[in-house]
Design a protein around this motif. Structure first.
Motif, PDB file in Angstrom:
ATOM      1  N   GLY A   6       0.830  -1.192   0.000  1.00 46.27           N
ATOM      2  CA  GLY A   6       0.000   0.000   0.000  1.00 46.27           C
ATOM      3  C   GLY A   6       0.866   1.244   0.000  1.00 46.27           C
ATOM      4  O   GLY A   6       2.047   1.187  -0.287  1.00 46.27           O
ATOM      5  N   MET A   7       0.271   2.382   0.315  1.00 42.91           N
ATOM      6  CA  MET A   7       0.993   3.648   0.292  1.00 42.91           C
ATOM      7  C   MET A   7       1.825   3.813   1.558  1.00 42.91           C
ATOM      8  O   MET A   7       1.464   3.310   2.610  1.00 42.91           O
ATOM      9  CB  MET A   7      -0.005   4.806   0.198  1.00 42.91           C
ATOM     10  N   LEU A   8       2.914   4.540   1.406  1.00 47.10           N
ATOM     11  CA  LEU A   8       3.778   4.807   2.549  1.00 47.10           C
ATOM     12  C   LEU A   8       2.981   5.544   3.625  1.00 47.10           C
ATOM     13  O   LEU A   8       2.334   6.537   3.332  1.00 47.10           O
ATOM     14  CB  LEU A   8       4.973   5.660   2.108  1.00 47.10           C
ATOM     15  N   GLY A   9       2.994   5.022   4.833  1.00 44.39           N
ATOM     16  CA  GLY A   9       2.313   5.683   5.935  1.00 44.39           C
ATOM     17  C   GLY A   9       0.897   5.196   6.162  1.00 44.39           C
ATOM     18  O   GLY A   9       0.513   4.966   7.282  1.00 44.39           O
ATOM     19  N   GLY A  10       0.104   5.032   5.113  1.00 45.06           N
ATOM     20  CA  GLY A  10      -1.274   4.567   5.274  1.00 45.06           C
ATOM     21  C   GLY A  10      -1.332   3.059   5.353  1.00 45.06           C
ATOM     22  O   GLY A  10      -0.408   2.372   4.927  1.00 45.06           O
ATOM     23  N   THR A  11      -2.429   2.540   5.887  1.00 48.30           N
ATOM     24  CA  THR A  11      -2.565   1.080   5.930  1.00 48.30           C
ATOM     25  C   THR A  11      -3.299   0.608   4.685  1.00 48.30           C
ATOM     26  O   THR A  11      -4.123   1.321   4.125  1.00 48.30           O
ATOM     27  CB  THR A  11      -3.344   0.602   7.175  1.00 48.30           C
ATOM     28  N   SER A  12      -2.991  -0.605   4.277  1.00 45.48           N
ATOM     29  CA  SER A  12      -3.649  -1.216   3.132  1.00 45.48           C
ATOM     30  C   SER A  12      -5.074  -1.599   3.509  1.00 45.48           C
ATOM     31  O   SER A  12      -5.456  -1.556   4.676  1.00 45.48           O
ATOM     32  CB  SER A  12      -2.886  -2.480   2.708  1.00 45.48           C
ATOM     33  N   ALA A  13      -5.838  -2.010   2.527  1.00 48.42           N
ATOM     34  CA  ALA A  13      -7.152  -2.588   2.799  1.00 48.42           C
ATOM     35  C   ALA A  13      -6.958  -3.922   3.521  1.00 48.42           C
ATOM     36  O   ALA A  13      -5.898  -4.542   3.408  1.00 48.42           O
ATOM     37  CB  ALA A  13      -7.901  -2.802   1.491  1.00 48.42           C
ATOM     38  N   THR A  14      -7.970  -4.362   4.251  1.00 49.13           N
ATOM     39  CA  THR A  14      -7.910  -5.664   4.903  1.00 49.13           C
ATOM     40  C   THR A  14      -7.955  -6.742   3.824  1.00 49.13           C
ATOM     41  O   THR A  14      -8.766  -6.682   2.914  1.00 49.13           O
ATOM     42  CB  THR A  14      -9.096  -5.828   5.869  1.00 49.13           C
TER      43      THR A  14
END
Length: 103
Positions: A6-14
């Protein structure tokens, strides 16, 4: 780079847990058992989120009983750092329906 991060810093989808995620959870099972002072005969990774942070945080929902789940946060450092994965935090008393959130 794989799409797991996913994106740096944010969490991916479950996402549903993969054999790789199960292997990561297995590596911290002993650390978790020491902290909770319990033994887990069932330790099945069900789903996960990941977060890129100079390494990867994995938020993993683990089934430890019939309807007993634990959320664990595991940090995997960058490969060149050559350090083992580490259990950074956990939440007990979760159910299958509980949302896997950042903690």
């Amino acid at each position: 780079m794989s799409d797991i991060g996913g994106m740096l810093g944010g969490t991916s989808a479950t996402q549903p847990a993969t054999p790789e995620i199960q292997a990561i959870a297995d590596q911290v099972k002993c650390q978790l058992e020491q902290k909770t002072k319990k033994k887990y005969p069932i330790f099945k990774a069900v789903e996960f989120k990941s977060q890129m942070v100079g390494g990867t945080n994995y938020f993993i929902k683990v089934q430890v009983g019939d309807n007993d789940f634990i959320h664990i946060r595991v940090f995997e450092s960058l490969p060149q750092e050559n350090r083992p994965v580490a259990l950074h935090d956990y939440q007990t008393g979760k159910s299958r329906c509980d949302e896997l959130d950042y903690f």
